[in-house]
Scaffold this motif. Structure first.
Motif, PDB file in Angstrom:
ATOM      1  N   PHE A 210      99.608  62.338  66.710  1.00  0.00           N
ATOM      2  CA  PHE A 210     100.684  61.932  67.950  1.00  0.00           C
ATOM      3  C   PHE A 210     101.283  61.187  67.113  1.00  0.00           C
ATOM      4  O   PHE A 210     102.124  60.977  67.868  1.00  0.00           O
ATOM      5  CB  PHE A 210      99.795  61.057  68.881  1.00  0.00           C
ATOM      6  N   GLY A 211     101.114  60.216  65.936  1.00  0.00           N
ATOM      7  CA  GLY A 211     102.687  59.860  65.618  1.00  0.00           C
ATOM      8  C   GLY A 211     102.065  58.566  65.099  1.00  0.00           C
ATOM      9  O   GLY A 211     102.553  57.742  64.624  1.00  0.00           O
ATOM     10  N   ILE A 212     100.506  57.857  65.107  1.00  0.00           N
ATOM     11  CA  ILE A 212     100.559  56.850  65.441  1.00  0.00           C
ATOM     12  C   ILE A 212     100.477  55.971  63.393  1.00  0.00           C
ATOM     13  O   ILE A 212      99.994  57.823  62.528  1.00  0.00           O
ATOM     14  CB  ILE A 212      98.636  56.409  65.335  1.00  0.00           C
ATOM     15  N   PRO A 213     100.757  55.504  62.823  1.00  0.00           N
ATOM     16  CA  PRO A 213     100.739  55.161  61.114  1.00  0.00           C
ATOM     17  C   PRO A 213      99.562  54.966  61.057  1.00  0.00           C
ATOM     18  O   PRO A 213      98.873  54.545  61.240  1.00  0.00           O
ATOM     19  CB  PRO A 213     101.617  53.764  61.293  1.00  0.00           C
ATOM     20  N   PRO A 214      98.907  55.828  60.118  1.00  0.00           N
ATOM     21  CA  PRO A 214      98.227  55.652  59.316  1.00  0.00           C
ATOM     22  C   PRO A 214      97.314  54.255  58.988  1.00  0.00           C
ATOM     23  O   PRO A 214      96.403  54.116  58.945  1.00  0.00           O
ATOM     24  CB  PRO A 214      98.046  56.945  58.035  1.00  0.00           C
ATOM     25  N   SER A 215      98.712  53.244  58.646  1.00  0.00           N
ATOM     26  CA  SER A 215      98.027  51.669  58.735  1.00  0.00           C
ATOM     27  C   SER A 215      97.855  51.042  59.418  1.00  0.00           C
ATOM     28  O   SER A 215      97.269  50.017  59.417  1.00  0.00           O
ATOM     29  CB  SER A 215      99.601  51.204  57.503  1.00  0.00           C
ATOM     30  N   GLN A 216      97.811  51.655  60.735  1.00  0.00           N
ATOM     31  CA  GLN A 216      97.516  51.349  61.537  1.00  0.00           C
ATOM     32  C   GLN A 216      96.369  51.661  62.737  1.00  0.00           C
ATOM     33  O   GLN A 216      96.453  51.651  64.006  1.00  0.00           O
ATOM     34  CB  GLN A 216      99.247  50.996  63.438  1.00  0.00           C
ATOM     35  N   ILE A 217      95.402  52.716  61.703  1.00  0.00           N
ATOM     36  CA  ILE A 217      93.995  53.112  62.144  1.00  0.00           C
ATOM     37  C   ILE A 217      93.189  52.742  61.877  1.00  0.00           C
ATOM     38  O   ILE A 217      93.041  52.319  59.792  1.00  0.00           O
ATOM     39  CB  ILE A 217      94.183  54.482  62.656  1.00  0.00           C
ATOM     40  N   GLY A 218      91.937  51.835  62.491  1.00  0.00           N
ATOM     41  CA  GLY A 218      90.755  51.901  61.211  1.00  0.00           C
ATOM     42  C   GLY A 218      89.859  52.529  61.649  1.00  0.00           C
ATOM     43  O   GLY A 218      89.660  53.133  62.638  1.00  0.00           O
ATOM     44  N   ILE A 219      89.073  52.988  60.565  1.00  0.00           N
ATOM     45  CA  ILE A 219      87.771  53.452  60.587  1.00  0.00           C
ATOM     46  C   ILE A 219      86.882  52.497  60.024  1.00  0.00           C
ATOM     47  O   ILE A 219      86.471  52.349  59.079  1.00  0.00           O
ATOM     48  CB  ILE A 219      88.460  55.205  59.710  1.00  0.00           C
ATOM     49  N   SER A 220      85.725  52.705  61.004  1.00  0.00           N
ATOM     50  CA  SER A 220      84.210  52.014  61.289  1.00  0.00           C
ATOM     51  C   SER A 220      83.467  52.708  59.190  1.00  0.00           C
ATOM     52  O   SER A 220      83.968  53.483  59.544  1.00  0.00           O
ATOM     53  CB  SER A 220      83.314  52.220  61.453  1.00  0.00           C
ATOM     54  N   SER A 221      82.863  51.629  58.456  1.00  0.00           N
ATOM     55  CA  SER A 221      82.264  52.061  57.391  1.00  0.00           C
ATOM     56  C   SER A 221      81.134  51.878  57.817  1.00  0.00           C
ATOM     57  O   SER A 221      80.153  52.382  56.568  1.00  0.00           O
ATOM     58  CB  SER A 221      82.800  50.401  56.612  1.00  0.00           C
ATOM     59  N   PHE A 222      80.561  52.304  58.890  1.00  0.00           N
ATOM     60  CA  PHE A 222      79.088  52.730  59.034  1.00  0.00           C
ATOM     61  C   PHE A 222      78.556  53.391  59.907  1.00  0.00           C
ATOM     62  O   PHE A 222      79.529  54.104  59.817  1.00  0.00           O
ATOM     63  CB  PHE A 222      78.947  51.751  60.172  1.00  0.00           C
ATOM     64  N   SER A 223      77.358  53.970  59.623  1.00  0.00           N
ATOM     65  CA  SER A 223      77.136  55.209  59.889  1.00  0.00           C
ATOM     66  C   SER A 223      76.097  55.206  61.074  1.00  0.00           C
ATOM     67  O   SER A 223      74.672  54.257  61.022  1.00  0.00           O
ATOM     68  CB  SER A 223      76.653  56.379  58.686  1.00  0.00           C
ATOM     69  N   SER A 224      76.045  55.734  62.222  1.00  0.00           N
ATOM     70  CA  SER A 224      74.519  55.742  63.349  1.00  0.00           C
ATOM     71  C   SER A 224      73.422  55.754  62.755  1.00  0.00           C
ATOM     72  O   SER A 224      72.055  56.227  62.698  1.00  0.00           O
ATOM     73  CB  SER A 224      74.945  55.999  64.462  1.00  0.00           C
ATOM     74  N   VAL A 225      73.820  57.038  61.301  1.00  0.00           N
ATOM     75  CA  VAL A 225      72.460  57.281  61.146  1.00  0.00           C
ATOM     76  C   VAL A 225      71.832  56.615  59.782  1.00  0.00           C
ATOM     77  O   VAL A 225      70.747  56.168  59.816  1.00  0.00           O
ATOM     78  CB  VAL A 225      72.546  59.413  60.555  1.00  0.00           C
ATOM     79  N   LEU A 226      72.936  56.514  58.887  1.00  0.00           N
ATOM     80  CA  LEU A 226      72.757  55.416  57.635  1.00  0.00           C
ATOM     81  C   LEU A 226      72.034  53.869  57.725  1.00  0.00           C
ATOM     82  O   LEU A 226      71.626  53.916  57.172  1.00  0.00           O
ATOM     83  CB  LEU A 226      73.480  55.789  56.506  1.00  0.00           C
ATOM     84  N   ASN A 227      72.674  53.616  58.643  1.00  0.00           N
ATOM     85  CA  ASN A 227      72.441  51.951  59.499  1.00  0.00           C
ATOM     86  C   ASN A 227      71.817  52.268  60.373  1.00  0.00           C
ATOM     87  O   ASN A 227      72.214  51.040  61.550  1.00  0.00           O
ATOM     88  CB  ASN A 227      74.251  51.396  59.413  1.00  0.00           C
ATOM     89  N   ASN A 228      71.300  53.349  60.915  1.00  0.00           N
ATOM     90  CA  ASN A 228      69.749  53.105  62.107  1.00  0.00           C
ATOM     91  C   ASN A 228      69.735  51.990  62.341  1.00  0.00           C
ATOM     92  O   ASN A 228      69.265  51.695  63.519  1.00  0.00           O
ATOM     93  CB  ASN A 228      69.117  53.908  61.827  1.00  0.00           C
ATOM     94  N   ASP A 229      68.921  50.458  61.283  1.00  0.00           N
ATOM     95  CA  ASP A 229      68.844  49.763  61.845  1.00  0.00           C
ATOM     96  C   ASP A 229      70.053  48.796  62.586  1.00  0.00           C
ATOM     97  O   ASP A 229      69.368  47.789  63.106  1.00  0.00           O
ATOM     98  CB  ASP A 229      68.818  48.337  60.602  1.00  0.00           C
ATOM     99  N   ASP A 230      71.127  49.392  62.625  1.00  0.00           N
ATOM    100  CA  ASP A 230      71.904  47.997  63.337  1.00  0.00           C
ATOM    101  C   ASP A 230      72.458  49.442  64.271  1.00  0.00           C
ATOM    102  O   ASP A 230      72.756  48.511  65.647  1.00  0.00           O
ATOM    103  CB  ASP A 230      73.243  47.835  62.079  1.00  0.00           C
ATOM    104  N   TYR A 231      71.977  50.110  64.534  1.00  0.00           N
ATOM    105  CA  TYR A 231      73.329  50.838  65.888  1.00  0.00           C
ATOM    106  C   TYR A 231      71.840  51.854  66.330  1.00  0.00           C
ATOM    107  O   TYR A 231      70.479  52.697  65.016  1.00  0.00           O
ATOM    108  CB  TYR A 231      73.700  52.158  64.757  1.00  0.00           C
ATOM    109  N   TYR A 232      72.065  53.052  66.884  1.00  0.00           N
ATOM    110  CA  TYR A 232      71.689  53.653  67.775  1.00  0.00           C
ATOM    111  C   TYR A 232      71.911  55.144  67.406  1.00  0.00           C
ATOM    112  O   TYR A 232      73.019  55.736  67.336  1.00  0.00           O
ATOM    113  CB  TYR A 232      71.288  53.891  69.267  1.00  0.00           C
ATOM    114  N   SER A 233      70.562  55.800  67.054  1.00  0.00           N
ATOM    115  CA  SER A 233      71.626  57.390  66.480  1.00  0.00           C
ATOM    116  C   SER A 233      70.770  58.859  67.445  1.00  0.00           C
ATOM    117  O   SER A 233      69.074  58.847  66.668  1.00  0.00           O
ATOM    118  CB  SER A 233      71.417  58.055  64.800  1.00  0.00           C
TER     119      SER A 233
END
Length: 252
Positions: A210-233
């Motif tokens: 769409f044209g959003i600069p990569p520097s303005q996009i954040g991506i979660s470092s967490f996984s719903s599987v690998l961090n299942n204690d904190d998130y549902y999978s």
């Protein structure tokens, strides 16, 4: 001392905007018993409505908002976008957009990818739910186009967060699913002859396309599987689990 088990985590690249609430909930701090332990905010689960309502009230209270300020939808793994001009519970939409201060849009997830978008110039937001079907269908692109049409959103003004979902190492798919993804978003394990798909990258690509600069996009470092204690999978817990919520809105 900070709560070691918070009800939510802010979208880290959006915290600089003090007029904005942009978060994804965890599984902590609720009243639901196992297997929904404990902050299940998904009505479309076998948990009781009373539990889910109380969990949502706890989350909203922690955020300083009211239940009657939230717009959400029964999601169908499609690409339909709702222009949410008022709070409420809708049906049939996997993305919600609004430019109304005090209206907070949210989507529920438990392996699918939540994406939050903030148009800082036009003061508009989007909450998007992207499973593999929605990702292939281009639900992120559809939501961004709807923001452009409705609010005159420009890519350079947008900040986005790709939230917690199933990670690439855990998302094994059949060949019939893999063939629908571009080569850059899938991997064939040569030893097991099985395919794996990267939902975070596939949805981030729609943001940059769409044209959003990569520097303005954040991506979660967490996984719903690998961090299942904190998130549902949904996959890891074989469907017997709760839902998180990704929510965004401009304070009134």
């Amino acid at each position: 001392m900070p709560n070691p088990y918070p009800l939510f985590r802010p979208a880290p690249n959006l915290t600089e905007f003090k007029n904005l609430i942009a978060i994804e909930s965890t599984r902590h701090g609720g009243v639901s018993p196992a297997p929904f332990t404990s902050l299940n905010v998904g009505y479309n689960t076998p948990d009781t409505e009373e539990n889910v309502t109380e969990n949502r009230l706890r989350l909203y209270s922690e955020l300083g908002i009211r239940p009657d300020q939230v717009a959400s939808s029964h999601q169908i793994h499609g690409i339909e976008v709702l222009l949410a001009e008022a709070p409420g519970r809708y049906s049939g939409y996997d993305a919600l957009i609004t430019n109304k201060p005090g209206v907070f849009v949210g989507v529920s997830v438990a392996d699918c990818t939540p994406i939050l978008v903030y148009d800082a110039h036009n003061q508009a937001v989007a909450a998007i739910h992207a499973g593999w079907r929605g990702t292939v269908g281009g639900v992120v692109s559809a939501a961004l186009q709807a923001m452009k049409t409705s609010f005159n959103t420009r890519p350079a003004d947008c900040y986005a967060y790709v939230g917690t979902c199933i990670d690439e190492t855990s998302f094994e798919v059949g060949a019939e699913v893999a063939e629908q993804f571009a080569p850059g978003f899938k991997r064939l394990d040569a030893y097991t002859d099985t395919w794996f798909v990267n939902l975070k990258s596939a949805n981030a690509h729609q943001l940059t396309s769409f044209g959003i600069p990569p520097s303005q996009i954040g991506i979660s470092s967490f996984s719903s599987v690998l961090n299942n204690d904190d998130y549902y999978s949904h996959r890891l817990e074989k469907g017997q689990t709760g839902r998180m919520m990704a929510l965004i809105g401009i304070k009134s």
